[in-house]
Design a protein around this motif. Structure first.
Motif, PDB file in Angstrom:
ATOM      1  N   UNK A  67      -8.172  -1.221  10.759  1.00  0.00           N
ATOM      2  CA  UNK A  67      -8.658  -0.501  11.948  1.00  0.00           C
ATOM      3  C   UNK A  67      -8.812  -1.509  13.083  1.00  0.00           C
ATOM      4  N   UNK A  68     -10.019  -1.700  13.620  1.00  0.00           N
ATOM      5  CA  UNK A  68     -10.226  -2.632  14.730  1.00  0.00           C
ATOM      6  C   UNK A  68     -10.659  -4.023  14.274  1.00  0.00           C
ATOM      7  N   UNK A  69     -10.795  -4.227  12.977  1.00  0.00           N
ATOM      8  CA  UNK A  69     -11.243  -5.524  12.451  1.00  0.00           C
ATOM      9  C   UNK A  69     -10.050  -6.367  12.015  1.00  0.00           C
ATOM     10  N   UNK A  70     -10.178  -7.671  12.187  1.00  0.00           N
ATOM     11  CA  UNK A  70      -9.175  -8.624  11.698  1.00  0.00           C
ATOM     12  C   UNK A  70      -9.860  -9.554  10.710  1.00  0.00           C
ATOM     13  N   UNK A  71      -9.300  -9.636   9.500  1.00  0.00           N
ATOM     14  CA  UNK A  71      -9.872 -10.458   8.444  1.00  0.00           C
ATOM     15  C   UNK A  71      -8.897 -11.585   8.145  1.00  0.00           C
TER      16      UNK A  71
ATOM     17  N   UNK B 137       0.846  -1.202   0.000  1.00  0.00           N
ATOM     18  CA  UNK B 137       0.000   0.000   0.000  1.00  0.00           C
ATOM     19  C   UNK B 137       0.875   1.244   0.000  1.00  0.00           C
ATOM     20  N   UNK B 138       0.495   2.218  -0.806  1.00  0.00           N
ATOM     21  CA  UNK B 138       1.215   3.488  -0.848  1.00  0.00           C
ATOM     22  C   UNK B 138       0.865   4.361   0.356  1.00  0.00           C
ATOM     23  N   UNK B 139      -0.331   4.179   0.897  1.00  0.00           N
ATOM     24  CA  UNK B 139      -0.821   4.982   2.015  1.00  0.00           C
ATOM     25  C   UNK B 139      -0.952   4.091   3.256  1.00  0.00           C
ATOM     26  N   UNK B 140      -0.211   4.382   4.315  1.00  0.00           N
ATOM     27  CA  UNK B 140      -0.274   3.546   5.523  1.00  0.00           C
ATOM     28  C   UNK B 140      -1.430   3.920   6.453  1.00  0.00           C
ATOM     29  N   UNK B 141      -2.646   3.739   5.967  1.00  0.00           N
ATOM     30  CA  UNK B 141      -3.814   3.992   6.810  1.00  0.00           C
ATOM     31  C   UNK B 141      -4.899   2.985   6.437  1.00  0.00           C
ATOM     32  N   UNK B 142      -5.718   2.555   7.418  1.00  0.00           N
ATOM     33  CA  UNK B 142      -6.752   1.565   7.132  1.00  0.00           C
ATOM     34  C   UNK B 142      -7.838   2.135   6.226  1.00  0.00           C
ATOM     35  N   UNK B 143      -8.379   1.248   5.358  1.00  0.00           N
ATOM     36  CA  UNK B 143      -9.407   1.691   4.426  1.00  0.00           C
ATOM     37  C   UNK B 143     -10.180   0.477   3.911  1.00  0.00           C
TER      38      UNK B 143
END
Length: 89
Positions: free
Chosen positions: A51-55, A18-24
């Motif tokens: 974020x707070x989810x784990x997949x 990912x180029x952007x290190x933020x959850x989305x």
């Protein structure tokens, strides 16, 4: 809320750095893109923390390089392979 994704992680296919290190979580036509931190489980699986989810994912060939552990990635999957319980996306 619980995500279920019925698709494997294919490095260089549906999964890339990912180029952007933020959850989305985003939608692009018939695909859903998840951005998060990828952890390799060592037993042929992976966990994407968004974020707070784990997949949970299985790994397909080629697997991600070991250096990818705990780095930001994007995984793009077909919309009809993603479920959000108790709702189907």
């Amino acid at each position: 809320m619980e995500w279920s994704v019925d698709e494997d992680v294919v490095w260089g296919g549906n999964t890339r750095p990912a180029a952007d290190p933020s959850p989305m979580v985003g939608e692009d036509g018939d695909r859903i893109t998840f951005r998060g931190r990828l952890s390799l489980t060592g037993d042929g699986g992976a966990v994407l923390e968004v974020a707070d989810a784990q997949i949970l994912f299985d790994l397909a060939d080629p697997p991600p390089p070991v250096t990818v552990k705990e780095t930001w990635v994007e995984i793009s999957v077909e919309r009809n392979r993603v479920s959000l319980f108790p709702y189907l996306l």
